[in-house]
Write a protein that holds these residues in place. Structure first.
Motif, PDB file in Angstrom:
ATOM      1  N   PHE A 277       0.835  -1.199   0.000  1.00 26.97           N
ATOM      2  CA  PHE A 277       0.000   0.000   0.000  1.00 26.97           C
ATOM      3  C   PHE A 277       0.877   1.258   0.000  1.00 26.97           C
ATOM      4  CE2 PHE A 277      -4.287  -1.641   1.868  1.00 26.97           C
ATOM      5  CZ  PHE A 277      -4.376  -2.526   0.801  1.00 26.97           C
ATOM      6  N   ALA A 351      -8.374  -2.087  -3.738  1.00 32.29           N
ATOM      7  CA  ALA A 351      -6.981  -1.729  -4.028  1.00 32.29           C
ATOM      8  C   ALA A 351      -6.642  -1.998  -5.488  1.00 32.29           C
ATOM      9  CB  ALA A 351      -6.040  -2.505  -3.107  1.00 32.29           C
ATOM     10  N   GLN A 368      -6.629   5.999  -1.592  1.00 30.60           N
ATOM     11  CA  GLN A 368      -6.280   4.808  -0.801  1.00 30.60           C
ATOM     12  C   GLN A 368      -7.019   4.729   0.527  1.00 30.60           C
ATOM     13  OE1 GLN A 368      -1.827   5.156  -0.739  1.00 30.60           O
ATOM     14  NE2 GLN A 368      -1.933   3.063  -1.513  1.00 30.60           N
ATOM     15  N   GLN A 371      -9.420   1.586   1.015  1.00 31.50           N
ATOM     16  CA  GLN A 371      -8.820   0.266   1.228  1.00 31.50           C
ATOM     17  C   GLN A 371      -8.173   0.164   2.608  1.00 31.50           C
ATOM     18  OE1 GLN A 371      -6.504   1.035  -2.319  1.00 31.50           O
ATOM     19  NE2 GLN A 371      -4.579   0.610  -1.228  1.00 31.50           N
ATOM     20  N   PHE A 446      -2.873  -7.422  -6.490  1.00 31.87           N
ATOM     21  CA  PHE A 446      -4.033  -7.237  -5.614  1.00 31.87           C
ATOM     22  C   PHE A 446      -5.180  -8.165  -6.020  1.00 31.87           C
ATOM     23  CE2 PHE A 446      -2.384  -2.700  -4.904  1.00 31.87           C
ATOM     24  CZ  PHE A 446      -1.755  -3.068  -3.726  1.00 31.87           C
TER      25      PHE A 446
END
Length: 474
Positions: A277, A351, A368, A371, A446
């Protein structure tokens, strides 16, 4: 024999040749000894003697030693605090509901501490002083230990049951020794050794009823019917004969292992908040209104999700679920574990979608947030539910051991994440300077994680359906 040979073998010449051979042998021996001395002094001796190290190397060794001490010191409380806290609530008005709330709030305050450490404490270390940054948690740990010891007289204490690993080993050794014993299935309890009454051979534990399954382990308690009274007067050694309760402890562990294994992949997903991430965020636009947002700082969203999810679940969802499902704790531990896996799968899908869009358009790092939030909310259900389930199903004298076993999934999940990344990089990398999925198509990775979580969720549901819950104690 010719003249030359006669001169050679004459006594004076033979004596001279023997002396020459001795001198030659001594000379060669000296050369060999000198060569060995040189090799030892040049190559081997420095390896045996302590090497001089620089101040930086010495400080680095001190740092590593301190980190290992922290790991060992934190491993004990983390594996015991959940079982110890739950034991304090066993005789309350509603032990099931109270223990479920305890596990939720315990995870809540653990994340509060993580949020403080990741924000305020990091600021002190980087902007004020590193010694002060380390002194603050040292004082906090010392104060917490003193507060814990102040309540020692008021805590409920349980008699130690001895080493659980020894009891597990005794069951397998006794099973091997009694492998030729034949047990009559129709009257299994009549031929299995157990103490009379409600007392258990394990201090601090209650008797556990005999259950079917793993029948080969029953041989560890197999005795003739007429030997029961004799064994009551003179109990046998545990390495030769075990009680039914001791065997049922091992059966419980074996039944827990499939559920335990399905929780590893969740830890693999959870670790992505501090690995991929962050790497994904480095390729996004991280300036918000002139302020630069570090990609690693979004991990705080994970903690914020926990801080928001636990009160909402406890105050809003639990009363509603209690009326709908009739379960005092709202959702059972297994139901929360399944919900955590489902949210983890959704987080990986999100993601992947974000990464697919970011490969085409320059997007903000705030994309982001969703997620991160989903992974944090999933942790509330998965980790707290796992702790509750293992605590409820584990034998009284093995709760700390099984608590430590459940925490081991976090480490195994991290190792699995590393293995997956290395395998994907090796398989998907191509020649000509082109990188792998991790470098150019992280969305594929992902999607892969989402597929693995979906498979794991299916296996989890199968394990739950086939799981035999612990027999109630006598």
């Amino acid at each position: 024999m010719d003249r030359q040979a006669e001169l050679w073998w004459s006594p004076p010449l033979a004596r001279i040749n023997k002396e020459t051979a001795k001198e030659t042998a001594k000379a060669w021996a000296r050369r060999v000894i000198l060569h060995l001395k040189f090799k030892i002094s040049e190559r081997w001796l420095p390896r045996l003697l302590p090497r001089r190290v620089s101040d930086d190397q010495r400080l680095f060794r001190y740092l590593l030693a301190a980190l290992y001490v922290i790991a060992v010191g934190s491993g004990g409380p983390r594996s015991c605090i959940s079982s110890f806290g739950a034991f304090q609530l066993e005789e309350s008005d509603d032990p099931a509901s109270n223990k479920a709330s305890f596990f939720n709030w315990s995870y809540f305050f653990t994340n509060i501490g993580g949020l403080i450490a990741g924000t305020a404490l990091v600021y002190v270390q980087q902007e004020v002083s590193w010694p002060l940054g380390f002194a603050i948690p040292t004082v906090a740990v010392t104060a917490s230990a003193m507060i814990f010891l102040m309540g020692w007289p008021r805590y409920k204490h349980k008699q130690p049951g001895g080493s659980p690993l020894t009891r597990v080993a005794q069951v397998f050794v006794a099973t091997a020794r009694n492998r030729s014993t034949r047990i009559e299935v129709e009257h299994a309890n009549a031929t299995l050794y157990e103490l009379q009454g409600e007392s258990s051979s394990i201090p601090g534990s209650k008797q556990i009823q005999h259950t079917a399954g793993f029948g080969f382990l029953d041989k560890a308690a197999a005795i003739a019917r007429d030997e029961q009274t004799a064994f009551e007067n003179s109990p046998p050694t545990g390495w030769r004969l075990c009680t039914v309760t001791q065997i049922e402890e091992v059966k419980i562990i074996l039944r827990l292992m499939p559920v335990w294994a399905t929780s590893i992949i969740f830890s693999t997903v959870f670790i992505q908040t501090s690995t991929l991430f962050v790497q994904q965020g480095q390729e996004m636009r991280n300036r918000i209104s002139g302020f630069k947002v570090p990609p690693a700082s979004l991990a705080a969203v994970d903690t914020i999700a926990v801080i928001l999810t636990v009160p909402l679940y406890e105050r809003l969802l639990v009363p509603v679920l209690r009326r709908l499902a009739g379960q005092q704790s709202g959702l059972t531990g297994l139901q929360r574990m399944g919900l955590g896996l489902l949210l983890a799968m959704v987080a990986m899908v999100v993601a992947g979608v974000v990464e697919t869009h970011a490969m085409v358009h320059q997007v903000s790092i705030l994309w982001q947030v969703t997620q991160y939030f989903l992974v944090g909310a999933a942790g509330v259900f998965a980790f707290a539910g796992r702790t509750e389930f293992f605590n409820e199903e584990s034998p009284e004298a093995m709760r700390s051991l099984i608590g430590a076993l459940s925490l081991a999934t976090n480490a195994l999940g991290s190792y699995l994440s590393s293995v997956l990344v290395l395998a994907v990089e090796k398989v998907t990398s191509k020649g000509g300077g082109r990188g792998s999925w991790i470098d150019h198509h992280m969305d594929y990775f992902f999607w892969l994680l989402a597929a693995l979580v979906a498979i794991d969720l299916g296996l989890f549901l199968v394990c739950v359906r086939c799981y035999r819950f612990r027999a109630m104690a006598k």
